[in-house]
Scaffold this motif. Structure first.
Motif, PDB file in Angstrom:
ATOM      1  N   ALA A  52     -22.998  40.854  43.775  1.00 37.78           N
ATOM      2  CA  ALA A  52     -23.742  40.067  42.783  1.00 37.78           C
ATOM      3  C   ALA A  52     -23.314  38.598  42.822  1.00 37.78           C
ATOM      4  O   ALA A  52     -24.162  37.691  42.770  1.00 37.78           O
ATOM      5  CB  ALA A  52     -23.510  40.652  41.392  1.00 37.78           C
ATOM      6  N   PHE A  53     -22.004  38.363  42.936  1.00 36.73           N
ATOM      7  CA  PHE A  53     -21.493  36.994  43.024  1.00 36.73           C
ATOM      8  C   PHE A  53     -22.014  36.299  44.286  1.00 36.73           C
ATOM      9  O   PHE A  53     -22.420  35.120  44.241  1.00 36.73           O
ATOM     10  CB  PHE A  53     -19.966  37.021  43.025  1.00 36.73           C
ATOM     11  CG  PHE A  53     -19.335  35.673  43.237  1.00 36.73           C
ATOM     12  CD1 PHE A  53     -19.283  34.746  42.207  1.00 36.73           C
ATOM     13  CD2 PHE A  53     -18.802  35.329  44.477  1.00 36.73           C
ATOM     14  CE1 PHE A  53     -18.707  33.494  42.399  1.00 36.73           C
ATOM     15  CE2 PHE A  53     -18.229  34.089  44.680  1.00 36.73           C
ATOM     16  CZ  PHE A  53     -18.178  33.162  43.644  1.00 36.73           C
ATOM     17  N   SER A  54     -22.024  37.022  45.395  1.00 34.05           N
ATOM     18  CA  SER A  54     -22.510  36.458  46.657  1.00 34.05           C
ATOM     19  C   SER A  54     -23.992  36.096  46.563  1.00 34.05           C
ATOM     20  O   SER A  54     -24.420  35.047  47.062  1.00 34.05           O
ATOM     21  CB  SER A  54     -22.300  37.449  47.801  1.00 34.05           C
ATOM     22  OG  SER A  54     -20.931  37.756  47.957  1.00 34.05           O
ATOM     23  N   LEU A  55     -24.771  36.950  45.914  1.00 33.80           N
ATOM     24  CA  LEU A  55     -26.202  36.663  45.736  1.00 33.80           C
ATOM     25  C   LEU A  55     -26.418  35.390  44.927  1.00 33.80           C
ATOM     26  O   LEU A  55     -27.267  34.556  45.266  1.00 33.80           O
ATOM     27  CB  LEU A  55     -26.880  37.842  45.038  1.00 33.80           C
ATOM     28  CG  LEU A  55     -27.366  38.989  45.914  1.00 33.80           C
ATOM     29  CD1 LEU A  55     -27.837  40.145  45.047  1.00 33.80           C
ATOM     30  CD2 LEU A  55     -28.489  38.518  46.828  1.00 33.80           C
ATOM     31  N   ILE A  56     -25.658  35.244  43.855  1.00 31.24           N
ATOM     32  CA  ILE A  56     -25.788  34.058  43.007  1.00 31.24           C
ATOM     33  C   ILE A  56     -25.422  32.799  43.782  1.00 31.24           C
ATOM     34  O   ILE A  56     -26.140  31.793  43.742  1.00 31.24           O
ATOM     35  CB  ILE A  56     -24.904  34.199  41.748  1.00 31.24           C
ATOM     36  CG1 ILE A  56     -25.422  35.340  40.861  1.00 31.24           C
ATOM     37  CG2 ILE A  56     -24.870  32.894  40.959  1.00 31.24           C
ATOM     38  CD1 ILE A  56     -24.490  35.703  39.723  1.00 31.24           C
TER      39      ILE A  56
END
Length: 212
Positions: A52-56
């Motif tokens: 999720a952090f990587s997507l953001i």
């Protein structure tokens, strides 16, 4: 004491010893199941956070550096990677909610503790002379009741927790890691690698542009 009484006593002794042994095996398997599911819980949540952090970060970075040569060149690849990561996030979320690793881990731990308490009650009867069928029947019924109220551990839990050979135990642990833990590690490493490559590409093109 005649031969019939001696044989009967030996059968009762064997029954209690066998019940004590079987309950010990089950207890260790349940404790290992609890630890295994606890690792699943931590790894699944951690991998979900990383993805999720990587997507953001990917989404924000592509919007900020939309004129960067690296972003323009690899726009389709970045979009495809973000789509794949979104699918990973959805899959992990479904697995976490459906399997409920934390709850099942606690159930196995409680089951192991109940069996351990039962074994403590059984232990004094192993070395005493008051062994009879009533004692075995009572404790056996309690043991079966505990098993029927809880989950059943996997075969790999039994193999690892009760394996006497260190070599085989290592092989079983490698098998467990490859089949159950490695997918999380792969997702985490893939997400971190994509972020690193993107930042490196953006930084390289920015530096090249400044030099030119």
């Amino acid at each position: 004491m005649n031969n019939n009484n001696i044989e009967k006593k030996m059968d009762q002794d064997n029954q209690l010893q066998n019940l004590y042994r079987r309950s010990g095996i089950t207890k260790e398997s349940c404790f290992h199941s609890s630890k295994r599911l606890e690792r699943h819980n931590y790894l699944s949540l951690f991998s979900l956070i990383i993805v999720a952090f990587s997507l953001i970060v990917l989404s924000i970075t592509t919007q900020i550096y939309f004129e960067n040569a690296f972003i323009i060149t690899f726009k389709k690849s970045i979009d495809l990677s973000m789509t794949a990561m979104s699918i990973f996030t959805l899959v992990i979320s479904i697995i976490v909610s459906k399997c409920d690793f934390a709850l099942n881990s606690d159930k196995f731990r409680r089951q192991a503790m109940e069996i351990n308490e039962l074994r403590i009650k059984l232990r004094p009867h192993l070395n005493s002379n008051d062994k009879d069928h009533v004692i075995y029947k009572e404790i056996s019924d309690i043991y079966l009741n505990i098993l029927s109220r809880h989950l059943i551990h996997k075969q790999i839990d039994y193999k690892i927790s009760n394996c006497e050979s260190k070599y085989k135990k290592v092989l079983y642990e490698i098998q467990l890691f490859a089949l159950e833990y490695f997918p999380y590690i792969f997702i985490i490493l893939t997400s971190c690698t994509l972020l690193s490559l993107m930042f490196y590409g953006i930084y390289s093109t920015e530096i090249s542009g400044e030099i030119c």
